[in-house]
Design a protein around this motif. Structure first.
Motif, PDB file in Angstrom:
ATOM      1  N   ALA A  42     -15.559  49.607  57.972  1.00 20.66           N
ATOM      2  CA  ALA A  42     -15.930  50.510  56.645  1.00 20.66           C
ATOM      3  C   ALA A  42     -15.209  51.655  55.942  1.00 20.66           C
ATOM      4  N   LYS A  43     -14.883  51.819  56.950  1.00 25.26           N
ATOM      5  CA  LYS A  43     -13.518  53.166  56.789  1.00 25.26           C
ATOM      6  C   LYS A  43     -13.042  52.378  56.055  1.00 25.26           C
ATOM      7  N   GLU A  44     -12.069  51.464  56.493  1.00 24.84           N
ATOM      8  CA  GLU A  44     -11.643  50.369  54.223  1.00 24.84           C
ATOM      9  C   GLU A  44     -12.116  51.254  53.302  1.00 24.84           C
ATOM     10  N   TYR A  45     -13.135  49.783  53.327  1.00 23.01           N
ATOM     11  CA  TYR A  45     -13.560  49.971  51.789  1.00 23.01           C
ATOM     12  C   TYR A  45     -14.677  51.037  51.589  1.00 23.01           C
ATOM     13  N   LEU A  46     -14.930  51.524  52.166  1.00 17.77           N
ATOM     14  CA  LEU A  46     -16.274  53.254  51.884  1.00 17.77           C
ATOM     15  C   LEU A  46     -14.038  53.921  51.218  1.00 17.77           C
ATOM     16  N   GLY A  47     -13.277  54.036  51.383  1.00 18.43           N
ATOM     17  CA  GLY A  47     -11.782  55.120  51.260  1.00 18.43           C
ATOM     18  C   GLY A  47     -11.238  54.033  50.438  1.00 18.43           C
ATOM     19  N   LEU A  48     -11.553  52.246  49.601  1.00 20.64           N
ATOM     20  CA  LEU A  48     -11.644  52.199  48.565  1.00 20.64           C
ATOM     21  C   LEU A  48     -12.879  52.489  46.961  1.00 20.64           C
ATOM     22  N   LYS A  64     -23.119  56.542  51.757  1.00 19.88           N
ATOM     23  CA  LYS A  64     -22.223  55.928  53.005  1.00 19.88           C
ATOM     24  C   LYS A  64     -23.483  54.789  53.175  1.00 19.88           C
ATOM     25  N   GLN A  65     -24.763  55.743  53.313  1.00 19.12           N
ATOM     26  CA  GLN A  65     -25.471  54.091  53.687  1.00 19.12           C
ATOM     27  C   GLN A  65     -26.155  53.486  52.623  1.00 19.12           C
ATOM     28  N   PHE A  66     -25.795  54.074  51.409  1.00 18.27           N
ATOM     29  CA  PHE A  66     -26.369  53.066  50.422  1.00 18.27           C
ATOM     30  C   PHE A  66     -25.082  51.702  50.220  1.00 18.27           C
ATOM     31  N   PHE A  67     -23.809  52.317  50.225  1.00 15.08           N
ATOM     32  CA  PHE A  67     -22.939  51.586  50.215  1.00 15.08           C
ATOM     33  C   PHE A  67     -22.522  50.253  51.827  1.00 15.08           C
ATOM     34  N   ALA A  68     -23.020  50.626  52.157  1.00 17.09           N
ATOM     35  CA  ALA A  68     -23.492  50.119  53.720  1.00 17.09           C
ATOM     36  C   ALA A  68     -24.510  48.437  53.817  1.00 17.09           C
ATOM     37  N   ASP A  69     -25.171  49.610  53.050  1.00  9.25           N
ATOM     38  CA  ASP A  69     -26.733  48.343  52.461  1.00  9.25           C
ATOM     39  C   ASP A  69     -25.726  47.298  51.578  1.00  9.25           C
ATOM     40  N   MET A  70     -25.490  47.617  50.811  1.00 11.14           N
ATOM     41  CA  MET A  70     -25.102  46.597  49.163  1.00 11.14           C
ATOM     42  C   MET A  70     -23.725  45.519  50.156  1.00 11.14           C
ATOM     43  N   TYR A  71     -23.246  46.250  50.715  1.00 10.57           N
ATOM     44  CA  TYR A  71     -21.933  45.818  51.407  1.00 10.57           C
ATOM     45  C   TYR A  71     -22.827  44.567  52.404  1.00 10.57           C
ATOM     46  N   LYS A  72     -23.638  44.827  53.387  1.00  8.45           N
ATOM     47  CA  LYS A  72     -24.291  44.281  54.186  1.00  8.45           C
ATOM     48  C   LYS A  72     -25.121  42.333  52.944  1.00  8.45           C
ATOM     49  N   HIS A  73     -25.531  43.079  52.295  1.00 12.04           N
ATOM     50  CA  HIS A  73     -26.476  42.595  50.752  1.00 12.04           C
ATOM     51  C   HIS A  73     -25.282  41.136  50.516  1.00 12.04           C
ATOM     52  N   VAL A 181     -22.306  41.459  61.768  1.00 11.61           N
ATOM     53  CA  VAL A 181     -21.913  42.440  61.990  1.00 11.61           C
ATOM     54  C   VAL A 181     -21.620  43.441  61.455  1.00 11.61           C
ATOM     55  N   THR A 182     -22.790  44.366  61.114  1.00 10.19           N
ATOM     56  CA  THR A 182     -23.397  45.490  60.312  1.00 10.19           C
ATOM     57  C   THR A 182     -21.904  46.682  60.122  1.00 10.19           C
ATOM     58  N   PRO A 183     -22.213  46.866  59.158  1.00  9.38           N
ATOM     59  CA  PRO A 183     -20.782  47.722  59.223  1.00  9.38           C
ATOM     60  C   PRO A 183     -21.042  49.865  59.972  1.00  9.38           C
ATOM     61  N   LYS A 184     -20.452  49.748  60.398  1.00  3.46           N
ATOM     62  CA  LYS A 184     -20.605  51.565  60.704  1.00  3.46           C
ATOM     63  C   LYS A 184     -20.356  53.025  59.356  1.00  3.46           C
ATOM     64  N   THR A 185     -21.368  53.244  60.095  1.00  5.88           N
ATOM     65  CA  THR A 185     -21.655  54.680  58.785  1.00  5.88           C
ATOM     66  C   THR A 185     -20.807  55.340  58.957  1.00  5.88           C
TER      67      THR A 185
END
Length: 187
Positions: A42-48, A64-73, A181-185
């Protein structure tokens, strides 16, 4: 199985947080990152994503939650054996112009995400190189479609080609991210 927000709702979330890119481009960027077959924390993709879409500034908790949901999807759909991965585009109720513009944004995002993680173009297979070349040409697509049946069919065929090509990249690039693995927010 995680679900994404409606496309219009997604656009509103981005705009409310002063991120003025199409949801399709964000989905494409995350898809491009993951198509490299690399597990991304999460830290890496959110940083990018922050560097690319928010001038390096931290995202709000909502984003952050929006991106985590999209990443997981994206991970879940890339990993499905049924090949249910779809591009995140406006509904078919929208004009072909809006759909085509979103498609070009998705492909641009994919190329961006892929390029951020894939540093050795020479090691890519001929098929993946062809996809990247084709995607580059698609970003130059004339999006002035008529709302004719013929243009709708043409757009549908391009979408399907892009969808299958993204799956091909993911399949060829190796490691599968763990969908459990759910990305950590980040807080």
């Amino acid at each position: 199985m995680s679900e994404l927000k409606d496309y219009t709702q997604a656009q509103l979330v981005l705009e409310k947080n002063d991120i003025y890119v199409a949801p399709a481009e964000v989905h494409g960027a995350i898809s491009g990152l993951l198509a490299c077959g690399l597990k991304i924390e999460a830290k890496e993709y959110l940083g990018l994503l922050s560097d690319v879409f928010n001038e390096g500034q931290n995202f709000s908790e909502e984003l952050k939650q929006f991106f985590a949901d999209m990443y997981k999807h994206v991970i879940e759909h890339f990993n499905e054996s049924e090949f249910q991965f779809d591009l995140f585009l406006p509904s078919e109720d929208e004009s072909l112009l809006d759909q085509a513009n979103a498609l070009v944004a998705w492909v641009s995002g994919f190329l961006l995400g892929f390029g951020l993680k894939q540093k050795d173009y020479g090691k890519l297979s001929a098929d993946v190189k062809e996809v990247i070349s084709d995607f580059t040409e698609i970003t130059k697509l004339d999006t002035q479609f008529d709302d004719s049946e013929e243009d709708q069919q043409a757009l549908h065929e391009i979408v399907e080609y892009i969808r299958v090509s993204a799956l091909l990249c993911f399949a060829e690039m190796g490691k599968e991210p763990d969908a459990s693995v759910t990305p950590k927010t980040l807080h």
